[in-house]
Motif scaffolding. Structure first.
Motif, PDB file in Angstrom:
ATOM      1  N   GLU A 267      44.372 -55.988  -0.684  1.00  0.00           N
ATOM      2  CA  GLU A 267      43.010 -55.338  -1.283  1.00  0.00           C
ATOM      3  C   GLU A 267      43.174 -55.138  -2.543  1.00  0.00           C
ATOM      4  OE1 GLU A 267      39.534 -54.166  -1.264  1.00  0.00           O
ATOM      5  OE2 GLU A 267      40.491 -54.231   0.859  1.00  0.00           O
ATOM      6  N   ALA A 268      44.236 -54.619  -3.167  1.00  0.00           N
ATOM      7  CA  ALA A 268      44.476 -54.500  -4.863  1.00  0.00           C
ATOM      8  C   ALA A 268      44.061 -56.136  -5.572  1.00  0.00           C
ATOM      9  CB  ALA A 268      45.561 -53.800  -5.163  1.00  0.00           C
ATOM     10  N   ILE A 269      44.758 -57.040  -4.702  1.00  0.00           N
ATOM     11  CA  ILE A 269      44.829 -58.387  -5.653  1.00  0.00           C
ATOM     12  C   ILE A 269      43.504 -58.929  -5.313  1.00  0.00           C
ATOM     13  CG2 ILE A 269      45.507 -60.536  -5.232  1.00  0.00           C
ATOM     14  CD1 ILE A 269      48.183 -59.596  -4.230  1.00  0.00           C
ATOM     15  N   SER A 270      42.690 -58.579  -4.200  1.00  0.00           N
ATOM     16  CA  SER A 270      41.240 -59.014  -4.126  1.00  0.00           C
ATOM     17  C   SER A 270      40.327 -58.278  -4.950  1.00  0.00           C
ATOM     18  CB  SER A 270      40.688 -58.777  -2.650  1.00  0.00           C
ATOM     19  OG  SER A 270      41.593 -59.361  -1.915  1.00  0.00           O
ATOM     20  N   LEU A 271      40.572 -57.318  -5.372  1.00  0.00           N
ATOM     21  CA  LEU A 271      39.789 -56.633  -6.353  1.00  0.00           C
ATOM     22  C   LEU A 271      40.031 -57.074  -7.967  1.00  0.00           C
ATOM     23  CD1 LEU A 271      37.873 -54.275  -7.594  1.00  0.00           C
ATOM     24  CD2 LEU A 271      40.137 -52.757  -7.581  1.00  0.00           C
TER      25      LEU A 271
ATOM     26  N   ALA B 203      38.205 -54.402   2.735  1.00  0.00           N
ATOM     27  CA  ALA B 203      36.960 -53.829   2.310  1.00  0.00           C
ATOM     28  C   ALA B 203      36.511 -54.776   1.495  1.00  0.00           C
ATOM     29  CB  ALA B 203      37.154 -52.420   1.749  1.00  0.00           C
ATOM     30  N   THR B 204      37.077 -55.306   0.483  1.00  0.00           N
ATOM     31  CA  THR B 204      36.422 -56.520  -0.416  1.00  0.00           C
ATOM     32  C   THR B 204      36.187 -57.582  -0.175  1.00  0.00           C
ATOM     33  OG1 THR B 204      37.635 -54.924  -1.897  1.00  0.00           O
ATOM     34  CG2 THR B 204      36.869 -57.156  -2.740  1.00  0.00           C
ATOM     35  N   ALA B 205      37.215 -58.232   0.759  1.00  0.00           N
ATOM     36  CA  ALA B 205      37.157 -59.534   1.154  1.00  0.00           C
ATOM     37  C   ALA B 205      37.899 -59.771   2.502  1.00  0.00           C
ATOM     38  CB  ALA B 205      37.897 -60.154   0.087  1.00  0.00           C
ATOM     39  N   ARG B 206      37.618 -60.904   3.020  1.00  0.00           N
ATOM     40  CA  ARG B 206      38.404 -61.630   3.987  1.00  0.00           C
ATOM     41  C   ARG B 206      39.450 -62.590   3.321  1.00  0.00           C
ATOM     42  NH1 ARG B 206      35.752 -64.633   8.950  1.00  0.00           N
ATOM     43  NH2 ARG B 206      35.574 -62.596   9.858  1.00  0.00           N
ATOM     44  N   VAL B 207      40.593 -62.571   3.576  1.00  0.00           N
ATOM     45  CA  VAL B 207      41.514 -63.342   3.115  1.00  0.00           C
ATOM     46  C   VAL B 207      42.440 -64.297   4.052  1.00  0.00           C
ATOM     47  CG1 VAL B 207      41.702 -62.166   0.943  1.00  0.00           C
ATOM     48  CG2 VAL B 207      43.195 -61.866   3.018  1.00  0.00           C
ATOM     49  N   GLU B 208      42.383 -65.553   4.035  1.00  0.00           N
ATOM     50  CA  GLU B 208      42.899 -66.423   5.072  1.00  0.00           C
ATOM     51  C   GLU B 208      43.854 -67.563   4.276  1.00  0.00           C
ATOM     52  OE1 GLU B 208      39.297 -66.542   8.208  1.00  0.00           O
ATOM     53  OE2 GLU B 208      39.402 -68.092   6.746  1.00  0.00           O
ATOM     54  N   LEU B 209      44.825 -67.961   5.029  1.00  0.00           N
ATOM     55  CA  LEU B 209      45.788 -68.980   4.975  1.00  0.00           C
ATOM     56  C   LEU B 209      45.373 -70.132   5.876  1.00  0.00           C
ATOM     57  CD1 LEU B 209      48.118 -69.949   2.859  1.00  0.00           C
ATOM     58  CD2 LEU B 209      49.644 -69.134   4.826  1.00  0.00           C
ATOM     59  N   VAL B 210      44.768 -71.140   5.443  1.00  0.00           N
ATOM     60  CA  VAL B 210      44.138 -72.251   6.316  1.00  0.00           C
ATOM     61  C   VAL B 210      45.056 -73.867   6.180  1.00  0.00           C
ATOM     62  CG1 VAL B 210      42.105 -73.275   6.999  1.00  0.00           C
ATOM     63  CG2 VAL B 210      41.809 -71.079   5.914  1.00  0.00           C
ATOM     64  N   GLN B 211      45.170 -74.218   7.041  1.00  0.00           N
ATOM     65  CA  GLN B 211      45.904 -75.522   7.266  1.00  0.00           C
ATOM     66  C   GLN B 211      44.774 -76.544   7.931  1.00  0.00           C
ATOM     67  OE1 GLN B 211      48.938 -77.081   6.115  1.00  0.00           O
ATOM     68  NE2 GLN B 211      47.957 -78.897   6.492  1.00  0.00           N
ATOM     69  N   PHE B 212      44.286 -77.633   6.893  1.00  0.00           N
ATOM     70  CA  PHE B 212      43.295 -78.521   7.348  1.00  0.00           C
ATOM     71  C   PHE B 212      44.017 -79.662   7.635  1.00  0.00           C
ATOM     72  CE2 PHE B 212      41.112 -75.616   4.262  1.00  0.00           C
ATOM     73  CZ  PHE B 212      40.014 -75.253   4.929  1.00  0.00           C
ATOM     74  N   ASP B 213      43.463 -80.521   8.473  1.00  0.00           N
ATOM     75  CA  ASP B 213      43.988 -81.700   9.013  1.00  0.00           C
ATOM     76  C   ASP B 213      42.765 -82.622   9.228  1.00  0.00           C
ATOM     77  OD1 ASP B 213      45.506 -84.102   9.669  1.00  0.00           O
ATOM     78  OD2 ASP B 213      46.011 -83.232  11.714  1.00  0.00           O
ATOM     79  N   HIS B 214      42.753 -83.683   8.125  1.00  0.00           N
ATOM     80  CA  HIS B 214      41.415 -84.579   8.055  1.00  0.00           C
ATOM     81  C   HIS B 214      41.945 -85.925   8.611  1.00  0.00           C
ATOM     82  CE1 HIS B 214      39.081 -81.605   5.986  1.00  0.00           C
ATOM     83  NE2 HIS B 214      39.887 -81.469   4.960  1.00  0.00           N
ATOM     84  N   ASP B 215      41.298 -86.499   9.809  1.00  0.00           N
ATOM     85  CA  ASP B 215      41.744 -87.673  10.094  1.00  0.00           C
ATOM     86  C   ASP B 215      41.351 -88.904   9.061  1.00  0.00           C
ATOM     87  OD1 ASP B 215      42.853 -86.803  12.349  1.00  0.00           O
ATOM     88  OD2 ASP B 215      40.842 -86.977  13.798  1.00  0.00           O
TER      89      ASP B 215
ATOM     90  N   VAL C  83      44.472 -71.287   0.364  1.00  0.00           N
ATOM     91  CA  VAL C  83      44.218 -69.888   0.563  1.00  0.00           C
ATOM     92  C   VAL C  83      42.967 -69.659   0.227  1.00  0.00           C
ATOM     93  CG1 VAL C  83      45.137 -69.290  -1.884  1.00  0.00           C
ATOM     94  CG2 VAL C  83      45.196 -67.508  -0.109  1.00  0.00           C
ATOM     95  N   VAL C  84      42.106 -69.017   1.048  1.00  0.00           N
ATOM     96  CA  VAL C  84      40.509 -68.763   0.623  1.00  0.00           C
ATOM     97  C   VAL C  84      40.397 -67.145   0.768  1.00  0.00           C
ATOM     98  CG1 VAL C  84      38.615 -69.070   1.778  1.00  0.00           C
ATOM     99  CG2 VAL C  84      40.221 -70.744   2.066  1.00  0.00           C
ATOM    100  N   CYS C  85      39.795 -66.654  -0.242  1.00  0.00           N
ATOM    101  CA  CYS C  85      39.517 -65.332  -0.278  1.00  0.00           C
ATOM    102  C   CYS C  85      37.849 -65.369  -0.533  1.00  0.00           C
ATOM    103  CB  CYS C  85      39.979 -64.630  -1.907  1.00  0.00           C
ATOM    104  SG  CYS C  85      39.643 -63.119  -2.161  1.00  0.00           S
ATOM    105  N   GLN C  86      37.385 -64.659   0.769  1.00  0.00           N
ATOM    106  CA  GLN C  86      35.865 -64.796   0.871  1.00  0.00           C
ATOM    107  C   GLN C  86      35.399 -63.123   0.353  1.00  0.00           C
ATOM    108  OE1 GLN C  86      34.539 -65.829   4.662  1.00  0.00           O
ATOM    109  NE2 GLN C  86      36.618 -66.665   5.304  1.00  0.00           N
ATOM    110  N   LEU C  87      35.329 -63.156  -0.819  1.00  0.00           N
ATOM    111  CA  LEU C  87      34.662 -61.898  -1.442  1.00  0.00           C
ATOM    112  C   LEU C  87      33.340 -61.500  -1.158  1.00  0.00           C
ATOM    113  CD1 LEU C  87      36.230 -62.581  -5.115  1.00  0.00           C
ATOM    114  CD2 LEU C  87      36.781 -60.662  -3.468  1.00  0.00           C
ATOM    115  N   ARG C  88      33.223 -60.318  -0.694  1.00  0.00           N
ATOM    116  CA  ARG C  88      31.875 -59.665  -0.635  1.00  0.00           C
ATOM    117  C   ARG C  88      31.031 -59.876  -1.790  1.00  0.00           C
ATOM    118  NH1 ARG C  88      33.978 -59.227   3.781  1.00  0.00           N
ATOM    119  NH2 ARG C  88      34.663 -57.384   4.838  1.00  0.00           N
ATOM    120  N   ALA C  89      29.747 -60.562  -1.644  1.00  0.00           N
ATOM    121  CA  ALA C  89      29.017 -60.948  -2.810  1.00  0.00           C
ATOM    122  C   ALA C  89      28.892 -59.808  -3.813  1.00  0.00           C
ATOM    123  CB  ALA C  89      27.706 -61.304  -2.266  1.00  0.00           C
TER     124      ALA C  89
END
Length: 291
Positions: free
Chosen positions: A149-153, A13-25, A91-97
Motif C-alpha cells: 500500500e505504501a509503495i502504491s502511494l 485501498a489505493t490499488a489492485r496489484v498483480e503479477l501476471v504471466q502472459f503466453d501469446h501463441d 507487474v501491474v498496478c491498477q491505481l484508483r483514478a
C-alpha cells in the motif's frame, strides 16, 4: 490467442496489484480501456520490438507508438495494443483514478505529448517501485499488504510528478522529455554501458550540454544515474531464475566479480545475498530512487 495467469494479487485501498504471466501463441491485438483506473504496467521480461499501441479516440488509423518496458494507460482512454508472440511477465498496478488525480493540478490536461509519453515512461524511480511490488507479490511475508500500500502511494505521487513534468518548460536548462526517454531506452539495451559521447549524439547535443541539462532534469550526474539504473534493472532480474553470470553480462559488466562489487557498493549486499533475501521474503530494503 493470448492466455494469462495471475501469479500474485493484492487488493489495496489505493490499488489492485498483480503479477501476471502472459503466453501469446503469436502476434495478438486487443483493445484496452478502464474508466476508473490508471493502469501502470512494468514488463519484467523483454518486450517484443514490434509491440505498438494506438489511442483509438485520439490518433489516426496509421499512428502507433512503440511501447517501452513501463507503460501507463490513463483512465477512460481506449488503447489498441499490438503485441508479439511468446511468454511475457509483468507487474501491474491498477491505481484508483482518484489516487493519481489528487496530486495533479486543477488545470491538468491529457495532452497528446503526455499520452505519447505514457507508452514509454522514462522514470527509473517508478521502475524501482514496481520491481519492489513484484518482490512483495512473489512472497508472503510480514506486513506485505501494508508495505505494498505504501509503495502504491509512492507510485501515484511519482506518476503525477512525471505527468506534470512531461509538459513542463524545457527552456530552463533541463532536457526535453524525448531526450530523457531516449537515454532510458538506450540504457535498457543489454550489453556495455553507452559512453557520454554516444548519449550526447543520441540526444543531438554536445557532451557539455548533455551533462549540464541532465543534472538539471534529474538532479544527479549522468554517470550516477547510469549506475543506479543498472542496479535497479539488476534487482528486477535477480527476482527471476537467471544466473548471476548472465545478469552481469546483460547489464554490461566485464565480469561477475565486477557486477558483485558494484551491486554491493550500491545496496550493501552481494547479488547472491539480495536474491536469497528476496526468495526468503526477508528483504525489507526499498528500491533506490532515481529522480
Amino acid at each position: 490467442m493470448a492466455r494469462f495467469e495471475i501469479q500474485g494479487r493484492l487488493e489495496l485501498a489505493t490499488a489492485r496489484v498483480e503479477l501476471v504471466q502472459f503466453d501469446h501463441d503469436g502476434p495478438c491485438s486487443a483493445v484496452f480501456r478502464r474508466n476508473d483506473v490508471c493502469w501502470v504496467s512494468l514488463s519484467l521480461s523483454p518486450r517484443q520490438p514490434e509491440a505498438r499501441a494506438r489511442y483509438l479516440d485520439r490518433w489516426g488509423t496509421h499512428r502507433y507508438g512503440a511501447m517501452g518496458p513501463l507503460i501507463v494507460v490513463p483512465p477512460g482512454e481506449r488503447l489498441h495494443l499490438l503485441n508479439g508472440g511468446g511468454p511475457h511477465s509483468a507487474v501491474v498496478c491498477q491505481l484508483r483514478a482518484e489516487a493519481v488525480q489528487r496530486w495533479l493540478p486543477d488545470d491538468f490536461e491529457w495532452t497528446d505529448r503526455r499520452l505519447e509519453a505514457c507508452l514509454d515512461v522514462a522514470n527509473a524511480t517508478l521502475r524501482g517501485h514496481l520491481v519492489r511490488l513484484a518482490q512483495e507479490l512473489r512472497h508472503v511475508s510480514l506486513g506485505r499488504a501494508e508495505l505494498a500500500e505504501a509503495i502504491s502511494l509512492q507510485i501515484s505521487i511519482e506518476l503525477a510528478r512525471y505527468l506534470v513534468a512531461v509538459a513542463g518548460p524545457t527552456d530552463q536548462g533541463g532536457l526535453a522529455s524525448w531526450r530523457l526517454r531516449a537515454i532510458d531506452q538506450r540504457l535498457a539495451v543489454p550489453g556495455p554501458t553507452p559512453t557520454l559521447t554516444e548519449l550526447a549524439s543520441l540526444c543531438r547535443m554536445s557532451v557539455r550540454q548533455l551533462t549540464r541539462g541532465f543534472r538539471t532534469s534529474r538532479g544527479c550526474s549522468v554517470g550516477d544515474y547510469v549506475t543506479r539504473f543498472r542496479i535497479e534493472s539488476a534487482k528486477g532480474r535477480l527476482t527471476s531464475d537467471e544466473s548471476i553470470k548472465t545478469i552481469a553480462c546483460t547489464m554490461g559488466f566485464a565480469s561477475s566479480s565486477a557486477f558483485s562489487y558494484a551491486f554491493r557498493r550500491a545496496t550493501g549486499a552481494t547479488p547472491r545475498q539480495f536474491r536469497t533475501r528476496v526468495l526468503s521474503g526477508g528483504d525489507r530494503t526499498h528500491a533506490a530512487e532515481v529522480g
